[in-house]
Structures are given as structure tokens and as C-alpha cells.
Design an enzyme around this catalytic site. Structure first.
Site, PDB file in Angstrom:
ATOM      1  N   GLU A  68     -20.956   6.075  10.694  1.00 50.48           N
ATOM      2  CA  GLU A  68     -20.628   5.892   9.859  1.00 50.48           C
ATOM      3  C   GLU A  68     -19.735   7.084   8.378  1.00 50.48           C
ATOM      4  O   GLU A  68     -19.020   6.963   7.893  1.00 50.48           O
ATOM      5  CB  GLU A  68     -22.456   5.538   8.304  1.00 50.48           C
ATOM      6  CG  GLU A  68     -21.680   4.473   6.896  1.00 50.48           C
ATOM      7  CD  GLU A  68     -23.103   4.432   7.079  1.00 50.48           C
ATOM      8  OE1 GLU A  68     -23.609   4.778   5.675  1.00 50.48           O
ATOM      9  OE2 GLU A  68     -23.810   3.028   7.227  1.00 50.48           O
ATOM     10  N   ASP A  69     -20.181   8.229   8.959  1.00 47.81           N
ATOM     11  CA  ASP A  69     -20.375   9.592   7.544  1.00 47.81           C
ATOM     12  C   ASP A  69     -19.100  10.464   8.362  1.00 47.81           C
ATOM     13  O   ASP A  69     -18.895  11.730   8.410  1.00 47.81           O
ATOM     14  CB  ASP A  69     -21.434   9.855   7.882  1.00 47.81           C
ATOM     15  CG  ASP A  69     -21.801   9.335   6.329  1.00 47.81           C
ATOM     16  OD1 ASP A  69     -21.182   8.380   6.115  1.00 47.81           O
ATOM     17  OD2 ASP A  69     -23.480   9.984   6.742  1.00 47.81           O
TER      18      ASP A  69
ATOM     19  N   ASP B 262     -34.891   4.994   7.158  1.00 40.62           N
ATOM     20  CA  ASP B 262     -34.150   5.936   6.665  1.00 40.62           C
ATOM     21  C   ASP B 262     -33.572   5.965   5.116  1.00 40.62           C
ATOM     22  O   ASP B 262     -34.497   6.559   3.947  1.00 40.62           O
ATOM     23  CB  ASP B 262     -32.344   5.568   7.162  1.00 40.62           C
ATOM     24  CG  ASP B 262     -31.457   5.597   6.070  1.00 40.62           C
ATOM     25  OD1 ASP B 262     -31.469   6.644   5.870  1.00 40.62           O
ATOM     26  OD2 ASP B 262     -30.765   4.455   6.247  1.00 40.62           O
TER      27      ASP B 262
ATOM     28  N   HIS C 227     -31.827  15.129   6.393  1.00 41.13           N
ATOM     29  CA  HIS C 227     -32.301  13.667   6.309  1.00 41.13           C
ATOM     30  C   HIS C 227     -32.265  12.446   8.138  1.00 41.13           C
ATOM     31  O   HIS C 227     -33.458  12.236   7.916  1.00 41.13           O
ATOM     32  CB  HIS C 227     -31.186  12.886   5.658  1.00 41.13           C
ATOM     33  CG  HIS C 227     -31.156  11.362   5.364  1.00 41.13           C
ATOM     34  ND1 HIS C 227     -31.641  11.384   5.464  1.00 41.13           N
ATOM     35  CD2 HIS C 227     -30.327  10.535   5.872  1.00 41.13           C
ATOM     36  CE1 HIS C 227     -31.648   9.729   5.259  1.00 41.13           C
ATOM     37  NE2 HIS C 227     -30.510   9.780   5.857  1.00 41.13           N
TER      38      HIS C 227
ATOM     39  N   HIS D  72     -28.224   8.227  13.213  1.00 45.73           N
ATOM     40  CA  HIS D  72     -28.010   7.064  12.290  1.00 45.73           C
ATOM     41  C   HIS D  72     -26.423   7.161  11.219  1.00 45.73           C
ATOM     42  O   HIS D  72     -26.121   5.777  10.938  1.00 45.73           O
ATOM     43  CB  HIS D  72     -29.409   6.302  11.739  1.00 45.73           C
ATOM     44  CG  HIS D  72     -29.382   7.102  10.464  1.00 45.73           C
ATOM     45  ND1 HIS D  72     -29.874   8.075  10.746  1.00 45.73           N
ATOM     46  CD2 HIS D  72     -28.936   6.879   9.268  1.00 45.73           C
ATOM     47  CE1 HIS D  72     -30.009   8.535   9.525  1.00 45.73           C
ATOM     48  NE2 HIS D  72     -29.726   7.650   8.700  1.00 45.73           N
TER      49      HIS D  72
END
Length: 194
Positions: free
Chosen positions: A61-62, A126, A33, A57
């Protein structure tokens, strides 16, 4: 996307950070991704920092900060890249309790309305990749594809449509806004009752 030592370093960081993660719609390693997002964003800009931020990116966040933090990113890639990644990150931290889906998405949209043009390009790339992946998953799984997500078709399409509106309003008629709108319309045509 042009290879540079910095892009190569970002790919290595993203691969390590996302190790063991997979996409929602199939067992594809998650690193596919961010690579796809970087390839898409490179159609819109030649700015190396934007491409690097596209690769990274989802890291803040992850990925838990103990694995790779904003401070690590700034030390390795600079404040500009880190700020772009922050600009396209939802308010959640891996391993912590996350706010409800709608709250996170509304926060993301509010942030996007104020973000830099570079963040808008990364967000568009994205979402273009997410939507294209949804269309492929729908081809494989049919209506069952919608069950893979934390929100139903109406909510998903609201969110992606709102991003497309923001990108169009802020960037005007450009390749990014046109591609994003096309991807939203393609997936909207697959929604139940469309």
C-alpha cells in the site's frame, strides 16, 4: 512473537521498504508500527505466515512497486503471505494519485467483509495499534491530535467502528474482537463532545 529466520527476513524487508517513513503523530520511524502489529497479532495466532503478513501489511500500500512489489513478496514469502497483505491493503499505490479518503475506506470495508479470518486478525491488530497510538498522541497533544489525520473524529470513529463490527460479526467473541472494540471505545471517549 517467536523469532524465526522467516520473521527476521520479513523485518529486514519491512525496515528497508519503510526506510525514511515516520508515523503521523510523532517522528517515530514507521517500522515501529508493523513490528507492533505483528506483536499484537501474535497474541491472536501462532501462524507464522500471519505474523509475517502483519510485518509486511503496509508494504504494498505504501511502498512503490519499484522498491518492493507483490511479485517480490510472493517470491520471497509465498502466495499466501502476499494474498493476506493484499487483503488488508487499500486500493492505492505509493507514488500514484489516490482515491478520496471515504472511497478508500469504503473499499477497504467491502474487501474486509469477504476477507479470510487471517486478514481479519491482521486488520484488527493494525487498527488496535493505530487506536492505541491515537490515545497516546491525544495524551501528548490534546484535541490537536485530530488534526494529524485526513479525516475528522466522526469519520475516523465511523471507520474504526465499522471494522470492529465486521471483525465481531465474522470472528465472533474472541480476543481480537474484544481488544479492537475496547480500543475504539477508548478513542471515542476522547472525541470532541464525547
Amino acid at each position: 512473537m517467536t523469532w524465526t529466520p522467516t520473521v527476521d527476513r520479513a523485518l529486514a524487508v519491512a525496515a528497508r521498504a519503510h526506510e525514511g517513513q515516520t508515523r503521523k503523530d510523532d517522528p517515530t520511524p514507521y517500522i515501529a508500527h508493523p513490528v507492533a502489529v505483528a506483536m499484537i497479532v501474535s497474541d491472536f495466532t501462532e501462524d507464522e505466515d500471519v505474523v509475517v503478513a502483519a510485518i509486511l501489511h503496509d508494504v504494498l500500500e505504501d511502498v512503490p512497486p519499484s522498491v518492493y512489489s507483490a511479485e517480490d513478496m510472493t517470491a520471497e514469502f509465498g502466495e499466501r503471505v502476499t494474498e493476506m497483505v493484499r487483503g488488508v491493503s487499500e486500493e492505492k499505490t505509493a507514488g500514484e494519485e489516490t482515491p478520496p479518503w471515504r472511497v478508500r475506506k469504503e473499499g477497504y470495508l467491502s474487501q474486509l467483509a469477504e476477507d479470510s479470518q487471517e486478514c481479519l486478525l491482521i486488520s484488527a491488530a493494525d487498527k488496535i495499534h493505530n487506536l492505541r497510538s491515537m490515545a497516546v498522541a491525544h495524551d501528548r497533544q490534546g484535541e490537536a491530535m485530530w488534526g494529524l489525520f485526513n479525516a475528522g473524529p466522526a469519520e475516523k470513529l465511523w471507520f474504526y467502528g465499522a471494522i470492529a463490527d465486521t471483525v465481531s460479526e465474522r470472528l465472533g467473541d474472541c480476543a481480537a474482537s474484544r481488544e479492537l472494540r475496547r480500543a475504539v471505545d477508548d478513542v471515542a471517549s476522547l472525541a470532541p463532545g464525547a
